[in-house]
Design a protein around this motif. Structure first.
Motif, PDB file in Angstrom:
ATOM      1  N   ARG A 301       0.838  -1.200   0.000  1.00  0.00           N
ATOM      2  CA  ARG A 301       0.000   0.000   0.000  1.00  0.00           C
ATOM      3  C   ARG A 301       0.873   1.250   0.000  1.00  0.00           C
ATOM      4  O   ARG A 301       1.893   1.298   0.686  1.00  0.00           O
ATOM      5  N   LEU A 302       0.475   2.237  -0.774  1.00  0.00           N
ATOM      6  CA  LEU A 302       1.059   3.575  -0.714  1.00  0.00           C
ATOM      7  C   LEU A 302      -0.019   4.527  -0.224  1.00  0.00           C
ATOM      8  O   LEU A 302      -1.092   4.622  -0.830  1.00  0.00           O
ATOM      9  N   ILE A 303       0.265   5.218   0.860  1.00  0.00           N
ATOM     10  CA  ILE A 303      -0.659   6.190   1.435  1.00  0.00           C
ATOM     11  C   ILE A 303      -0.040   7.560   1.169  1.00  0.00           C
ATOM     12  O   ILE A 303       0.956   7.939   1.780  1.00  0.00           O
ATOM     13  N   ILE A 304      -0.606   8.303   0.213  1.00  0.00           N
ATOM     14  CA  ILE A 304       0.052   9.470  -0.377  1.00  0.00           C
ATOM     15  C   ILE A 304      -0.721  10.751  -0.035  1.00  0.00           C
ATOM     16  O   ILE A 304      -1.946  10.801  -0.187  1.00  0.00           O
ATOM     17  N   HIS A 305       0.016  11.774   0.387  1.00  0.00           N
ATOM     18  CA  HIS A 305      -0.645  13.045   0.689  1.00  0.00           C
ATOM     19  C   HIS A 305      -1.304  13.593  -0.572  1.00  0.00           C
ATOM     20  O   HIS A 305      -0.740  13.533  -1.669  1.00  0.00           O
ATOM     21  N   GLU A 306      -2.498  14.145  -0.398  1.00  0.00           N
ATOM     22  CA  GLU A 306      -3.284  14.582  -1.548  1.00  0.00           C
ATOM     23  C   GLU A 306      -2.578  15.640  -2.397  1.00  0.00           C
ATOM     24  O   GLU A 306      -2.785  15.725  -3.609  1.00  0.00           O
ATOM     25  N   SER A 307      -1.684  16.420  -1.786  1.00  0.00           N
ATOM     26  CA  SER A 307      -1.020  17.493  -2.530  1.00  0.00           C
ATOM     27  C   SER A 307       0.031  16.974  -3.501  1.00  0.00           C
ATOM     28  O   SER A 307       0.405  17.687  -4.443  1.00  0.00           O
ATOM     29  N   VAL A 308       0.536  15.757  -3.272  1.00  0.00           N
ATOM     30  CA  VAL A 308       1.554  15.197  -4.179  1.00  0.00           C
ATOM     31  C   VAL A 308       1.059  13.928  -4.874  1.00  0.00           C
ATOM     32  O   VAL A 308       1.802  13.305  -5.629  1.00  0.00           O
ATOM     33  N   TYR A 309      -0.196  13.587  -4.630  1.00  0.00           N
ATOM     34  CA  TYR A 309      -0.729  12.320  -5.139  1.00  0.00           C
ATOM     35  C   TYR A 309      -0.637  12.234  -6.666  1.00  0.00           C
ATOM     36  O   TYR A 309      -0.055  11.276  -7.215  1.00  0.00           O
ATOM     37  N   ASP A 310      -1.187  13.188  -7.381  1.00  0.00           N
ATOM     38  CA  ASP A 310      -1.229  13.109  -8.843  1.00  0.00           C
ATOM     39  C   ASP A 310       0.177  13.086  -9.434  1.00  0.00           C
ATOM     40  O   ASP A 310       0.470  12.297 -10.349  1.00  0.00           O
TER      41      ASP A 310
END
Length: 509
Positions: A301-310
């Motif tokens: 799983r990768l849990i990624i902050h929304e600001s760097v997700y894309d």
């Protein structure tokens, strides 16, 4: 290639898989055929143990323990040192055999043998440091201390994904502690076990080590059950699925024995807004596709902050498009096959469940066909955008499927990281000191392994390896994991001229 290597290790293509060390028993059990997932070719057929064969091995091991425990620990360490030297001499051949029988990349095959060498080095040093503590007595003229004694027979059940390294983690420590070992390797990778037994036997013969210190019993589930239920074996170390571990733990616990369990992982990397994304990319990709996703520490799983997700997902997709999938003996390839077609079916089933539960694929999966993929075990590493609560995400699929999801606050990310039944390895990618320390705090990761700015996979032997919750709670390899292979004894010596009792109790006669 394999015929030459089998000759080096004196392995017959139709031989016994039962040994008490330097001698091989004429095993009478069902044959186990090792088939390489690389090209679907048979490597060798190994005769497994019957119950009678097994009992004979245990009897020899019991007698060996009576002698081996009397050898000074540094002398036992010298034997392990020589095994490490022998492994150095066979690193190339054994690494290739690991790669071919299991399917991991050649570099990972070499790395697994290096891990064995490293644990030998660790165990040699440990042989001079099996320390106890001294305590002050409340009674005058008394001295208290503790010491550690060997347990007896250590039963070792290993999985296919690390067919030799996990055996060495247990065995080298158990040996310097004074225990003898009985190893049941995975029925999917028996040939690498025969090679290790050959290496150990040569060293043991040259040093007059008692027969029975290093034993091997190949077989299936039933053989593992014999070990788990056997009162003659005080410690059973088992590596594999949570389902298997629960069965072993229950059987050993029922007889009040000890179990050391290394079970499933569902490992996550948290990628924060303050992460070095280049570094995070390397850790995520290797963690997800190394060993074709068949490590207990693989990144699931990768849990990624929304600001760097894309941004990060785009980078990840580009990296996946550059992966080379094929024969693991070709060092240009990044990803080899899954262990067998049953694993491929589990991979396809997980992909279907992701779709049914509402996820979508950022990078599509599938089975590879055509020249070079005839074994039917080669699959595409894939990436699925999901919610952490999906049932399929809560389970461990031993395949290169990476689940990605967004978060807003670090507290939310840590909660998502911890909100699975397993608790083996975890990581956070951040250059923010506060975030790193929060992740490592009491209120942070609930896993046995928690890393900062490295991935979830690729543990060094110096630290204790293991996890919490459904990972089983065991610890192997470094730190003070050696204590699992010994029993603690508290000693009190009275050198006074009277016999005072503790707690001031009076008992005059």
């Amino acid at each position: 290639m394999t015929d030459d290597i089998l000759k080096i290790f004196n392995i017959s293509t139709t031989g016994s898989g039962v040994s008490t060390g330097q001698h091989w028993l004429p095993a009478n059990g069902a044959p186990i055929t090792s088939v390489s997932p690389v090209d679907n070719k048979e490597i060798a057929t190994v005769k497994s143990a019957t119950r009678e064969d097994y009992d004979q091995v245990v009897a020899v091991a019991q007698e060996a323990f009576k002698v081996w425990r009397t050898w000074p620990a540094p002398k036992r360490g010298e034997i392990v040192r020589q095994i490490g030297e022998a492994l150095r001499g066979h690193k190339e051949h054994l690494g290739k055999l690991v790669s071919y029988e299991m399917g991991k990349s050649l570099q990972e095959g070499y790395g697994e043998v290096q891990e064995m060498i490293d644990i030998c080095d660790f165990a040699v040093g440990l042989s001079r440091q099996l320390h106890g503590l001294t305590m002050h007595s409340e009674r005058p003229g008394h001295r208290m201390y503790e010491q550690w004694h060997p347990l007896g027979i250590t039963g070792i059940i290993t999985a296919f994904n690390f067919p030799v390294a996990v055996w060495s983690w247990n065995t080298m420590l158990a040996w310097v502690c004074g225990d003898v070992c009985i190893w049941k390797p995975s029925e999917k990778t028996p040939v690498t076990a025969l090679a290790c037994q050959h290496i150990a036997a040569q060293v043991f013969a040259a040093n007059n080590v008692p027969e029975g210190v290093s034993c091997l019993v190949t077989g299936g589930r039933e053989t593992g059950e014999w070990l788990a239920h056997d009162k003659r074996i005080p410690l059973v170390s088992a590596t594999g699925s949570t389902r298997m571990g629960k069965a072993v733990g229950a059987a050993v616990g029922e007889r009040l024995g000890r179990s050391l369990l290394e079970l499933g992982g569902n490992n996550a990397i948290i990628i924060t807004a303050d992460a070095d994304l280049d570094m995070a990319l390397i850790g995520a990709v290797f963690g997800a596709v190394g060993t074709a996703g068949q490590r207990c520490t693989s990144t699931r799983r990768l849990i990624i902050h929304e600001s760097v997700y894309d941004n990060f997902i785009a980078r990840l997709a580009r990296a996946y498009s550059q992966l080379r999938i094929g024969n693991p003996l070709d060092e240009h390839n990044h990803v080899g096959p899954l262990i067998d077609r049953a694993a491929v079916e589990a991979y396809l089933g997980a992909i279907e469940q992701v779709k049914q539960q509402g996820g979508h694929f950022v990078v599509e999966g599938g089975v590879l066909t055509g020249p070079g993929y005839e074994s039917g075990c080669y699959v595409k590493p894939c990436i699925a955008a999901v919610e952490n609560t999906y049932d399929i995400v809560q389970h461990e699929t031993f395949a290169p499927i990476l689940y990605v999801m967004k978060y807003q606050t670090l507290e939310e990310a840590i909660a998502m990281q911890n909100d699975v039944p397993q608790g083996l390895s975890s990581a956070i990618m951040t250059l923010n000191l506060r975030e790193a320390e929060r992740f490592l705090s009491h209120a942070g990761s609930d896993c046995g392994i928690a890393n900062v700015n490295i991935g979830t996979s690729g543990a060094e032997i110096g630290g204790a390896f293991g996890g919490e919750k459904e990972t089983g709670g065991g610890r192997e390899s470094g730190s003070d994991a050696w204590k699992a292979y010994m029993r603690r004894q508290t000693n009190t010596i009275n050198y006074s001229t009277s016999l005072p009792l503790a707690q001031g109790i009076k008992f005059d006669i």
